[in-house]
Design an enzyme around this catalytic site. Sequence first.
Site, PDB file in Angstrom:
ATOM      1  N   THR A 142      -2.869 -23.216  12.260  1.00 12.32           N
ATOM      2  CA  THR A 142      -1.420 -22.950  12.186  1.00 12.32           C
ATOM      3  C   THR A 142      -1.000 -22.059  13.355  1.00 12.32           C
ATOM      4  OG1 THR A 142      -1.482 -23.203   9.801  1.00 12.32           O
ATOM      5  CG2 THR A 142       0.419 -22.039  10.696  1.00 12.32           C
ATOM      6  N   GLY A 178      -2.337 -24.764   6.421  1.00 18.23           N
ATOM      7  CA  GLY A 178      -2.410 -26.225   6.434  1.00 18.23           C
ATOM      8  C   GLY A 178      -3.279 -26.735   5.289  1.00 18.23           C
ATOM      9  N   GLU A 224      12.208   5.390 -14.819  1.00 20.44           N
ATOM     10  CA  GLU A 224      12.757   6.187 -15.919  1.00 20.44           C
ATOM     11  C   GLU A 224      13.179   7.578 -15.424  1.00 20.44           C
ATOM     12  OE1 GLU A 224       9.996   4.397 -15.802  1.00 20.44           O
ATOM     13  OE2 GLU A 224       9.240   3.837 -17.771  1.00 20.44           O
ATOM     14  N   LEU A 249      -7.298 -25.595   4.682  1.00 23.94           N
ATOM     15  CA  LEU A 249      -7.455 -24.251   4.099  1.00 23.94           C
ATOM     16  C   LEU A 249      -6.829 -24.196   2.696  1.00 23.94           C
ATOM     17  CD1 LEU A 249      -8.436 -21.368   4.321  1.00 23.94           C
ATOM     18  CD2 LEU A 249      -6.422 -20.795   5.694  1.00 23.94           C
ATOM     19  N   HIS A 261       8.807   7.217 -11.158  1.00 28.85           N
ATOM     20  CA  HIS A 261       9.036   5.948 -11.848  1.00 28.85           C
ATOM     21  C   HIS A 261      10.534   5.772 -12.140  1.00 28.85           C
ATOM     22  CE1 HIS A 261       4.603   5.488 -13.294  1.00 28.85           C
ATOM     23  NE2 HIS A 261       4.732   5.521 -11.973  1.00 28.85           N
TER      24      HIS A 261
HETATM   25  N1  LIG Z   1       7.386   2.006 -17.004  1.00 26.73           N
HETATM   26  C1  LIG Z   1       7.054   2.168 -15.707  1.00 26.73           C
HETATM   27  N2  LIG Z   1       8.013   2.501 -14.826  1.00 26.73           N
HETATM   28  C2  LIG Z   1       7.731   2.562 -13.525  1.00 26.73           C
HETATM   29  O1  LIG Z   1       8.714   2.841 -12.665  1.00 26.73           O
HETATM   30  C3  LIG Z   1       6.414   2.377 -13.076  1.00 26.73           C
HETATM   31  N3  LIG Z   1       6.120   2.449 -11.747  1.00 26.73           N
HETATM   32  C4  LIG Z   1       5.417   2.105 -14.042  1.00 26.73           C
HETATM   33  N4  LIG Z   1       4.131   1.961 -13.638  1.00 26.73           N
HETATM   34  C5  LIG Z   1       2.989   2.066 -14.488  1.00 26.73           C
HETATM   35  O2  LIG Z   1       2.235   3.197 -14.085  1.00 26.73           O
HETATM   36  C6  LIG Z   1       1.176   2.793 -13.219  1.00 26.73           C
HETATM   37  C7  LIG Z   1       1.273   3.503 -11.918  1.00 26.73           C
HETATM   38  O3  LIG Z   1       1.268   4.873 -12.150  1.00 26.73           O
HETATM   39  P1  LIG Z   1       1.456   5.900 -10.906  1.00 26.73           P
HETATM   40  O4  LIG Z   1       2.677   5.473 -10.145  1.00 26.73           O
HETATM   41  O5  LIG Z   1       0.215   5.805 -10.093  1.00 26.73           O
HETATM   42  O6  LIG Z   1       1.622   7.232 -11.540  1.00 26.73           O
HETATM   43  C8  LIG Z   1       1.314   1.284 -13.022  1.00 26.73           C
HETATM   44  O7  LIG Z   1       0.040   0.633 -12.968  1.00 26.73           O
HETATM   45  C9  LIG Z   1       2.050   0.908 -14.292  1.00 26.73           C
HETATM   46  O8  LIG Z   1       1.163   0.849 -15.357  1.00 26.73           O
HETATM   47  N5  LIG Z   1       5.772   1.983 -15.340  1.00 26.73           N
HETATM   48 ZN   LIG Z   2       6.126   6.156 -15.779  1.00 23.51          ZN
END
Ligand SMILES: Nc1nc(O)c(N)c(N[C@@H]2O[C@H](COP(=O)(O)O)[C@@H](O)[C@H]2O)n1
Ligand SMILES: [Zn+2]
Length: 372
Positions: free
Chosen positions: A208, A302, A64, A305, A62
């Site tokens: 299309t 289009g 962070e 649809l 993630h």
């Molecule tokens: N705060 C935060 N930072 C990120 O970079 C994130 N990708 C998320 N995602 C949250 O975690 C779920 C996915 O979890 P996994 O990647 O499968 O471990 C996603 O649904 C968000 O709730 N949050």
């Molecule tokens: Zn996270």
Amino acid sequence: MDNSPVTSFPETPLAQAMIQRCIQLARQALGRTTPNPLVGCVIVRNGEIVGEGFHPAAGQPHAEVFALSEAGENAQGATVYVNLEPCNHYGRTPPCTEALIKAGVAKVVVGMVDPDPRVSGKGIERLRAAGIEVVVGVEESACRQLNEGFIHRILYQRPLGILKYAMTLDGKIAATSGHSKWITGEKSRSWVHQLRSACDAVIVGGNTVRQDNPNLTSHNPNAPNPLRVIMSRTLDLPRDARVWQTDDVPTLVFTEVGTEGDLYQHLVNQGVEVVVLNPLTPSRVMAYLYDRQLSRVLWECGGILAANAIADGAVQKILAFIAPKIIGGHGGPSPVGDLGLTLMTDALTLERVSWRQLGSDYVVEGYIPNRE
Ligand SMILES: Nc1nc(O)c(N)c(N[C@@H]2O[C@H](COP(=O)(O)O)[C@@H](O)[C@H]2O)n1
Ligand SMILES: [Zn+2]
């Protein structure tokens, strides 16, 4: 990394600027994170950015975690800015809350609460329980806009449906002959290519493919391409179409007929995936694409649809490109076919409407009111 000092900002504008920076970082992964959100993170200590990161794709760490790793020891006592609440669960990756606590950060500024029920306030609670100051809701509407597909997916278990069309000032999407290249100018068309790269799938109907023979790609080798989806009840489609070239970009055809058709084997041989849905409806297609983990689906079809998709609840957002041209003609196609509405008082009135100019065209954006 931008190392410029940010000490001159007072507290609130600083927080806003940092969350905006998170959004900017997050956008680097546009079109690549589904089913996960777009997230960016900035770590500031003593008025200087010491770490930045963004979430590149589902299964990857993630945002962070990338920012903490760049900050290293400097994360101790620092303020963390992130556009989405830090997660507090074991999913594909471990909880970011624990990583933030372990790094000794003093404060976390969050753009919006995560709607994912696995998180949904629990990340904030966990950080506060560990003695970390948490501020929530900075630049919240920009954060919601960034992740509107992710939010819709979580809340409704469907991808967000976006209907995009281009029409003349007299409301036509083609001349009476069917000719439509081009209604809008170059700026609009390149904006649409970027829009495609921010979507997970783009859907058109058989008409299309027959009439326009589109590529449905982002036209940019460095940008992602959406899954190309064709809805065709009969598989009455040309044997040679650009969308059957699947070396670089996959194509998925939904149909009602099965393997008996002549074209079926031809498509399979070309590497096209063919799925039979009986009956074939926009909402069943959206349910299927949800199961395929998609979050943002662009309807570039289009009028017939488009009307079916709206009536079936498969479209939530409209992007209408309006070119300053008049083509006239009786019975020329319009962007939305019959919705069964006979009174103007029954018209769908869009909400949260905004517009912008692109070259000499205008693009109007709005949301269909929630009919649930
Ligand atoms: N705060 C935060 N930072 C990120 O970079 C994130 N990708 C998320 N995602 C949250 O975690 C779920 C996915 O979890 P996994 O990647 O499968 O471990 C996603 O649904 C968000 O709730 N949050
Ligand atoms: Zn996270």
